[in-house]
Design an enzyme around this catalytic site. Structure first.
Site, short mmCIF file in Angstrom:
data_model
loop_
_atom_site.label_atom_id
_atom_site.label_comp_id
_atom_site.label_asym_id
_atom_site.label_seq_id
_atom_site.Cartn_x
_atom_site.Cartn_y
_atom_site.Cartn_z
N HIS A 1 -60.78 26.42 -81.15
CA HIS A 1 -59.66 26.71 -82.04
C HIS A 1 -59.63 25.62 -83.10
O HIS A 1 -59.40 24.45 -82.78
CB HIS A 1 -58.34 26.76 -81.26
CG HIS A 1 -58.24 27.95 -80.36
ND1 HIS A 1 -57.70 27.90 -79.10
CD2 HIS A 1 -58.62 29.25 -80.57
CE1 HIS A 1 -57.75 29.13 -78.57
NE2 HIS A 1 -58.31 29.95 -79.44
N GLU A 57 -57.00 22.78 -83.42
CA GLU A 57 -56.80 21.85 -82.30
C GLU A 57 -57.73 20.65 -82.45
O GLU A 57 -58.46 20.26 -81.54
CB GLU A 57 -57.02 22.60 -80.97
CG GLU A 57 -55.97 23.70 -80.77
CD GLU A 57 -56.25 24.65 -79.61
OE1 GLU A 57 -57.25 24.44 -78.89
OE2 GLU A 57 -55.47 25.60 -79.45
N HIS A 84 -58.60 22.16 -75.15
CA HIS A 84 -57.63 22.89 -75.97
C HIS A 84 -56.34 22.07 -76.05
O HIS A 84 -56.18 21.06 -75.39
CB HIS A 84 -57.30 24.25 -75.33
CG HIS A 84 -58.37 25.28 -75.47
ND1 HIS A 84 -58.36 26.24 -76.46
CD2 HIS A 84 -59.50 25.52 -74.73
CE1 HIS A 84 -59.42 27.02 -76.34
NE2 HIS A 84 -60.13 26.61 -75.30
N GLU A 134 -56.14 21.43 -71.24
CA GLU A 134 -55.17 21.59 -72.32
C GLU A 134 -54.39 20.30 -72.51
O GLU A 134 -53.57 19.94 -71.66
CB GLU A 134 -54.18 22.73 -72.00
CG GLU A 134 -54.76 24.13 -72.09
CD GLU A 134 -54.47 24.77 -73.46
OE1 GLU A 134 -53.84 24.15 -74.32
OE2 GLU A 134 -54.91 25.94 -73.63
ZN LIG Z 1 -56.91 26.49 -77.92
#
Ligand SMILES: [Zn+2]
Length: 231
Positions: free
Chosen positions: A46, A49, A153, A206
């Protein structure tokens, strides 16, 4: 492995290899381990990020030698990273573009911030693995044959490990983040779903909502340990 002198940690000690090109022609880069590849760690699938890229880069820059067993991809979506977009330059959500059996053509909705409604739409691609960044990552994994993958992430603040593996438990213990079996909503065509179908364990790490300084303090030491541990 002793850390590099701090005065040298502004630079990457080694050049990466190219594993492909993005849609815009940017390099897809991998830092290979010195020994057999047991683990692949990648950041920023992403593009919004970028804190994951910055933290992983800082960790890599602390190593005096290549990681013994860990391959590193700092930016799996470089076009999104330089444009600040979640998707790639073709507005595709790469983490819904993997050729899993549950891939869907429906638009993917995401939140602009953690407290916002899920109302921003991206395409999962015209077809599974329609994007060059997706295909290159699949090809890289086929070549490296890692035993597991850690995907970085933000900002859900958890360790998502459907296998409840030693690696996932270790990351949860080291970071203090909760270990969860899923992120609580369906993710058709995600890297993790595709990996599971390939028999490839994927742990999603994350980061939480954090400042850049706190991200360095909280995650870089863990990432250095991850890159240097023997298994
Ligand atoms: Zn992500």
């Amino acid at each position: 492995m002793s850390p590099r002198p701090r005065s040298e940690q502004g630079t990457l000690a080694r050049e990466p290899e190219l594993y492909g090109r993005s849609h815009l022609g940017n390099p897809l880069e991998v830092w290979r381990p010195s020994g057999v590849c047991r683990l692949l760690v990648f950041a920023a699938i992403h593009g919004d990020e970028g804190e994951t890229t910055a933290a992983l880069s800082r960790a890599l820059r602390q190593l005096t030698a290549p990681s013994p067993h860990c391959a590193v991809v700092l930016a799996s979506n470089p076009d999104g990273l330089i444009r600040g977009t979640r998707g790639n330059a073709r507005s595709v959500e790469l983490n819904r573009n993997f050729p899993s059996s549950d891939w869907q053509a429906d638009p993917v909705l995401h939140r602009s911030t953690l407290d916002a409604p899920r109302d921003v739409a991206l395409s999962p691609g015209d077809a599974p693995a329609s994007e060059p960044e997706t295909r290159a990552l699949i090809q890289l994994i086929g070549e490296l044959e890692p035993e597991a993958v850690v995907a970085l992430h933000a900002p859900l603040a958890c360790i998502d490990d459907p296998n409840d593996s030693d690696l996932g438990r270790w990351l949860a213990e080291r970071t203090g983040l909760p270990l969860v079996p899923d992120v609580g909503y369906p993710t058709p065509g995600s890297f993790g779903t595709w990996g599971a179908e390939q028999g490839l364990p994927v742990v999603t790490y994350e980061f939480g909502l954090t400042t850049p300084d706190d991200a360095v303090r909280e995650h870089v030491p863990v990432l250095v340990e991850l890159l240097t541990r023997s298994v």
